[in-house]
Enzyme design. Sequence first.
Site, PDB file in Angstrom:
ATOM      1  N   GLU A 219       1.025  -1.347   0.264  1.00  0.00           N
ATOM      2  CA  GLU A 219       0.136  -0.031   0.261  1.00  0.00           C
ATOM      3  C   GLU A 219       0.791   1.389   0.140  1.00  0.00           C
ATOM      4  OE1 GLU A 219      -3.163   0.193   3.257  1.00  0.00           O
ATOM      5  OE2 GLU A 219      -3.958  -1.817   2.230  1.00  0.00           O
ATOM      6  N   GLU A 318      -6.198  -8.660   0.110  1.00  0.00           N
ATOM      7  CA  GLU A 318      -6.711  -7.381   1.070  1.00  0.00           C
ATOM      8  C   GLU A 318      -8.427  -7.247   0.645  1.00  0.00           C
ATOM      9  OE1 GLU A 318      -5.352  -4.431   3.346  1.00  0.00           O
ATOM     10  OE2 GLU A 318      -3.107  -5.545   3.816  1.00  0.00           O
TER      11      GLU A 318
END
Length: 425
Positions: A219, A318
């Site tokens: 991320e 995710e």
Amino acid sequence: MNLTLLLLALIFSPSLIFSLPTANKVKLVKKGLNWDYQNAKIHGVNLGGWFVLEPFITPSLFDIYSKPNDDSQVPVDEYHFTQKLGKDAAQQVLEQHWKTWYKENDFKMMLKYGLNAVRIPIGYWAFKLLDYDPYVQGQVKYLDRALDWARKYNLKVWIDLHGAPGSQNGFDNSGLRDSLGFQQGNNVNFTLEVLEIIGKKYGGPEYEDVVIGIELLNEPLGPSLDLNYLKEFFQQGYQNLRNSGSVQAVIIQDAFQPMGYWDNFLTLDQYWNVVVDHHHYQVFSAGELQRSIDDHITVACNWGWDAKKEYHWNVAGEWSAALTDCARWLNGVGRGARFSGDFDNSPYFGSCDCYVNIATWPSEYRTNVRRYIEAQLDAFEQTGGWFFWNWKCENAIEWDLQGLITAGVFPYPFYNRQFPNQCGF
């Protein structure tokens, strides 16, 4: 048709976006492919909160500093947690945590439930420390143990570099909250050195049967970073892993860019076995929280349709069952929930009281969560598969795969449907 004409036909063929991943697979077979991202499906789970602390996953570690209605003394991340405890005390506390948070029986249960892979987040500090770091080490021993357990229970592994020096996103799950220093000073080069360490050990023959992917960085906050510099980092990180002899997939996280953004980056023939990792949530803005359940499902289904169009193999690295952001400290220590109007100037959508414990969920909400999970599963089957976030949490049931399966909210077996064909795939 001669070879030149054939190549020209392929280059200008409208089906190129679909044929290229197949070519990628063929090339990988010759190089010793250890996972077929073209045809096989990952049904996996994240082992979060283990080697990178997250207060919302294990609040008990942080609660010693909490007072009623006062989180001002609570460390907001692992950096400040270890800094507050000091090296010796932090080492003792975290050794116990690493030893106990995930055990062999967890891996055994994952296999029982039908999972075939785990994604293991870990910070740079497990491999190499900066001079001023308060972090402590010792995680690698437990990572190696996890790989042994994964091998024993036939679970494949992604090793995910979840935190970079200076932080790549300012999230607590990077190790250092409210900082965005990844691209400053020598931090990028330092991160590349860490990836080289990871590649030399876990990209080698000893782990080819279990490690099927190494994620360069979790991320990175693309909208706040220099994307050209980030691309250079991805290219060099890829090269470092390949130079180490690794044939495993090189995973790049989408950096919060739209699906399809990375289609023209790290492409064949120069780059092979590249996978894009997408993270899918719908609770981190007021606009998402105000969606109806039908709107949530439409968005989830579109993830699947969009993923089918991408050039690269892709996996939902995710996702969760969450339709609220009510889990304590999900948004960070000292921050409330948008859902209850207590954070980020959000309007009030409702009280969080009945959503924290699954036993108090309204029946309609329970049904909606099941619908949402099933739609996401259907969507991610259009891709290389998925890793749910997370295997377990102390108090955050919407993020707790084990708890959701036990409660009958998450489909088990995974193909079981109470609401079939919501997406029309």
